[in-house]
Design a protein around this motif. Sequence first.
Motif, short mmCIF file in Angstrom:
data_model
loop_
_atom_site.label_atom_id
_atom_site.label_comp_id
_atom_site.label_asym_id
_atom_site.label_seq_id
_atom_site.Cartn_x
_atom_site.Cartn_y
_atom_site.Cartn_z
N GLU A 120 19.51 27.36 1.79
CA GLU A 120 18.09 26.89 2.13
C GLU A 120 17.29 27.57 3.38
OE1 GLU A 120 15.97 22.42 3.45
OE2 GLU A 120 18.03 22.63 2.80
N TYR A 121 18.37 27.83 4.40
CA TYR A 121 17.96 28.60 5.26
C TYR A 121 18.56 30.19 5.60
CZ TYR A 121 17.08 23.96 7.17
OH TYR A 121 16.64 22.64 7.24
N LEU A 122 17.48 30.98 5.59
CA LEU A 122 17.79 32.53 5.75
C LEU A 122 17.62 32.79 7.08
CD1 LEU A 122 15.90 33.81 2.44
CD2 LEU A 122 18.56 33.59 3.04
N HIS A 123 18.24 34.00 7.32
CA HIS A 123 18.13 34.71 8.72
C HIS A 123 16.69 35.57 8.31
CE1 HIS A 123 20.25 37.44 11.62
NE2 HIS A 123 19.28 36.91 12.03
N SER A 124 15.97 35.46 9.47
CA SER A 124 14.59 36.01 9.41
C SER A 124 14.75 37.55 9.11
CB SER A 124 14.00 35.66 10.43
OG SER A 124 14.54 36.05 11.75
N ALA A 125 15.75 38.16 9.61
CA ALA A 125 15.95 39.42 9.52
C ALA A 125 16.31 39.83 8.00
CB ALA A 125 17.27 40.07 10.41
N SER A 126 16.68 38.79 7.18
CA SER A 126 16.78 39.12 5.90
C SER A 126 15.55 39.17 4.94
CB SER A 126 18.14 38.23 5.26
OG SER A 126 19.11 38.36 6.02
N GLU A 127 14.75 38.65 5.57
CA GLU A 127 13.41 38.31 4.60
C GLU A 127 12.60 39.59 4.49
OE1 GLU A 127 11.50 35.01 6.42
OE2 GLU A 127 13.10 33.49 5.80
N ASP A 128 11.83 39.60 3.53
CA ASP A 128 10.88 40.79 3.40
C ASP A 128 11.53 42.02 3.02
OD1 ASP A 128 8.73 39.17 3.38
OD2 ASP A 128 8.68 38.92 5.65
N ASN A 129 12.68 42.09 2.40
CA ASN A 129 13.28 43.35 2.37
C ASN A 129 13.94 43.86 3.57
OD1 ASN A 129 12.69 43.14 -0.48
ND2 ASN A 129 10.72 44.19 -0.30
N GLY A 130 14.51 43.01 4.43
CA GLY A 130 14.75 43.41 5.74
C GLY A 130 16.58 43.52 6.11
N CYS A 131 17.29 43.91 5.10
CA CYS A 131 18.65 44.02 5.10
C CYS A 131 18.78 45.21 5.98
CB CYS A 131 19.16 44.26 3.65
SG CYS A 131 19.03 42.86 2.53
N GLU A 132 17.93 46.23 6.03
CA GLU A 132 18.24 47.53 6.81
C GLU A 132 17.91 47.44 8.19
OE1 GLU A 132 13.75 49.10 5.84
OE2 GLU A 132 15.50 49.95 5.03
N ASN A 133 17.36 45.78 8.54
CA ASN A 133 17.28 45.47 10.09
C ASN A 133 18.70 45.47 10.81
OD1 ASN A 133 14.31 45.35 10.18
ND2 ASN A 133 14.39 43.33 9.20
N CYS A 134 19.69 45.06 9.76
CA CYS A 134 20.87 45.04 10.18
C CYS A 134 22.11 45.98 9.87
CB CYS A 134 21.37 43.42 10.47
SG CYS A 134 20.47 42.34 10.91
N HIS A 135 21.62 46.38 8.71
CA HIS A 135 22.52 47.45 8.07
C HIS A 135 22.06 48.66 7.92
CE1 HIS A 135 25.17 43.74 6.44
NE2 HIS A 135 23.83 43.27 6.35
N GLN A 136 22.74 49.84 7.83
CA GLN A 136 22.36 51.03 7.56
C GLN A 136 23.23 51.59 6.83
OE1 GLN A 136 22.39 52.78 11.65
NE2 GLN A 136 24.63 53.03 11.66
N SER A 137 22.88 52.94 6.33
CA SER A 137 23.72 53.55 5.19
C SER A 137 24.83 54.58 5.93
CB SER A 137 22.95 54.49 4.34
OG SER A 137 23.77 55.49 3.63
N THR A 138 25.96 54.53 5.21
CA THR A 138 26.95 55.22 5.86
C THR A 138 26.82 56.80 5.10
OG1 THR A 138 28.52 54.95 3.93
CG2 THR A 138 28.42 53.45 5.91
N GLY A 139 26.13 56.97 4.28
CA GLY A 139 25.98 58.34 3.45
C GLY A 139 26.55 58.51 2.37
N GLU A 140 27.61 57.34 2.12
CA GLU A 140 28.13 57.42 0.61
C GLU A 140 27.19 56.65 -0.43
OE1 GLU A 140 31.09 58.61 0.20
OE2 GLU A 140 31.68 58.71 2.33
N LYS A 141 27.54 57.13 -1.44
CA LYS A 141 26.78 56.52 -2.58
C LYS A 141 27.15 55.01 -2.83
CE LYS A 141 26.16 60.71 -5.53
NZ LYS A 141 26.51 61.37 -6.75
N HIS A 142 26.41 54.42 -3.22
CA HIS A 142 26.40 52.74 -3.30
C HIS A 142 25.75 52.23 -4.48
CE1 HIS A 142 27.22 48.71 -1.61
NE2 HIS A 142 25.94 48.50 -1.84
N PRO A 143 26.42 51.39 -5.07
CA PRO A 143 27.70 50.91 -5.04
C PRO A 143 28.57 51.51 -5.74
CG PRO A 143 26.53 49.74 -6.77
CD PRO A 143 25.63 50.63 -6.32
N ARG A 144 29.96 51.67 -4.87
CA ARG A 144 31.10 52.33 -5.36
C ARG A 144 32.27 51.39 -4.81
NH1 ARG A 144 30.99 58.12 -3.21
NH2 ARG A 144 33.11 58.38 -4.31
#
Length: 663
Positions: A58-82
Amino acid sequence: MNLSFKILLIYLSTGIIYFSPIKNNFFKKNDITYSTKNKTTLDDKKCSFCHSDKIKFEYLHSASEDNGCENCHQSTGEKHPRSNIKGFELADKTPALCNNCHEPKSDKQFVHSQISKSVCISCHSPHGAKYDALLIKASPTDICKTCHKFTIAQTDVVHAPFEINTCQDCHDSHQSDERNLLVMPKSELCFSCHDDIKNFTSKKNQHPPFEEDCSNCHKPHNSKYENLLTENAQNLCFTCHDQIQTNIKTNKNIHSPLTDKKNCSNCHSPHASDNSKMLVDNERNLCLSCHNKEISISNGKISNIKEKLETNKYIHSVILSENCAVCHNPHTSENQNLLKNKFPADEYVTANADNFALCFDCHDSNLLTATKTTDATNFRDGNQNLHFLHINGDKGRNCNFCHDSHAGTNKFLIKQKFMFGNWETPMKFKITTNGGSCSNGCHFEKNYDRINAVFKYEDKSELIIENNNISDISKTEIINNSDTNNIVNNTQTTNKDTISENHNAIENPKDSISVTQNNITEQNDIIENKDTISTIENNLININVISAKEDFNKLGSTTIYFDFAKSEILEKYYIEIKKIADFIKAHPVETIVIQGYTDNIGDYYFNLNLAKERAKNVRKALFNLGILPERIKLEIYGEQNPLFPNDTEEGKAGNRRVEFKLN
């Protein structure tokens, strides 16, 4: 294998059936896309495609809204998903990552340990949660209990905020400048709910544990004792007041309020009070709140003290001036009725000062031990101590035979009746100007007079009623007050050991000639020169008396005044005392009389003692100026013989005095 088939296999292996985010309301509300930072995933796909479990709450972290996963996460350069290879990682460590959006929670003196350890997720979910503030459990208290273990018995008293799971009412979840992460200083925090206790902060006397910290006596969460006390009430008090605990163990008489449920708080406030010793009321009112009825005790009954004080005219002065604790210990005592000192429990006791030590904390012990006195008591016939007459011996009477120790309808707290065995005997006590009379079951009516003795007493303390007919008592060795001449009986010898003091003649050297064994001559020899000697002597005496009176009158004021209830001489009156001393030195044959008086406020005995102390202090001042004791006589009147009416403050002030008179 073409690309479409590979994607289908991924869907099946993850067990996720994908629905269009445009048609699905849930995912439309939480539309989160894959990060495209390093082109490791397809542009038209979203994180929620695989990680829908992270955003199903019911309650979402505001950073996760509006396609905002990249607010907290960044790519490692590896292909994903593996499988077993991370294609994304946190953009920074916690709590720095959290602080990119949230204000820092580590800049105050005390910081929650989980923040110090950089583990915000101990309490909060990073993506979404079922509970507000992304808490991982239903309430802050439930989360607190995962680390802070409390054992609560069914019988425990539980602090209300703790009981209803609102730890945050008292504690900040992140940081504070107060110990234990309190949201405000401890006393203010307690007072925010306990406003009735806050009122105690304005009281005159503050209990030090209360003034310092409520937790000195109370637990903040739960306790097996009432009012969340750290110990049962009495033992808690004894942690500081250990002497009282010792007295309870060693003394046989214990005040009953100490033994009931409320213990010490029956009489004392644990927080603060405007009364001394943290009493919940002034001492007298407090005592009378229980002693307003007859109380049964192991050896009898305690009468209704409040009723006595309210219905009787005369009250024991110590109750008026200093209250019950002058005579009684409020906690324990070795003596009956919690008395501070020895006092007879029985009707008869050996008459020594130690057995009546309680009374002699205030009264002069000569009242009991001196056969003759002029200042130890006003219950005397001439200078014969009638207290001694009544009490002395192995079968001395308890004071309560005649006196009530609290209040009475008669002066001196004389009882109307007293018990003699099972016989209730009337006292029939009367007061006169200089004495009184008593007629009871012990004897017929007998009178006494402090100025002119009704009885005469031999050295053997035998009592002889004075009679105007000298022949009726010619065989006794006394001198009759009614005869103004010195009588020398030819048939018997008179010596200095058997001549009684004569108040009107013998005591004063101006009015008489002492008769001793060495100067007795035959009466016939005296008669020849009697007229000549008498004439010369009288002329000399008259000249000296007239001269002394004239000089005394020239002194002007011979009265010293005192402050209310005080016996200390005021500095300004030492000049007057010096004048009196100079007068005595200039008139060697004169004796000065110091008369002590008071106003009528307080008990009669209290005033007598006060008047005596005033007179004795003046006498001491004369001693210090070189006046011999035999040149001074004390007369104590107390509230008797007022100069002014006692119905005004000015009149009372005028009666608080010591006067000098020629003897």
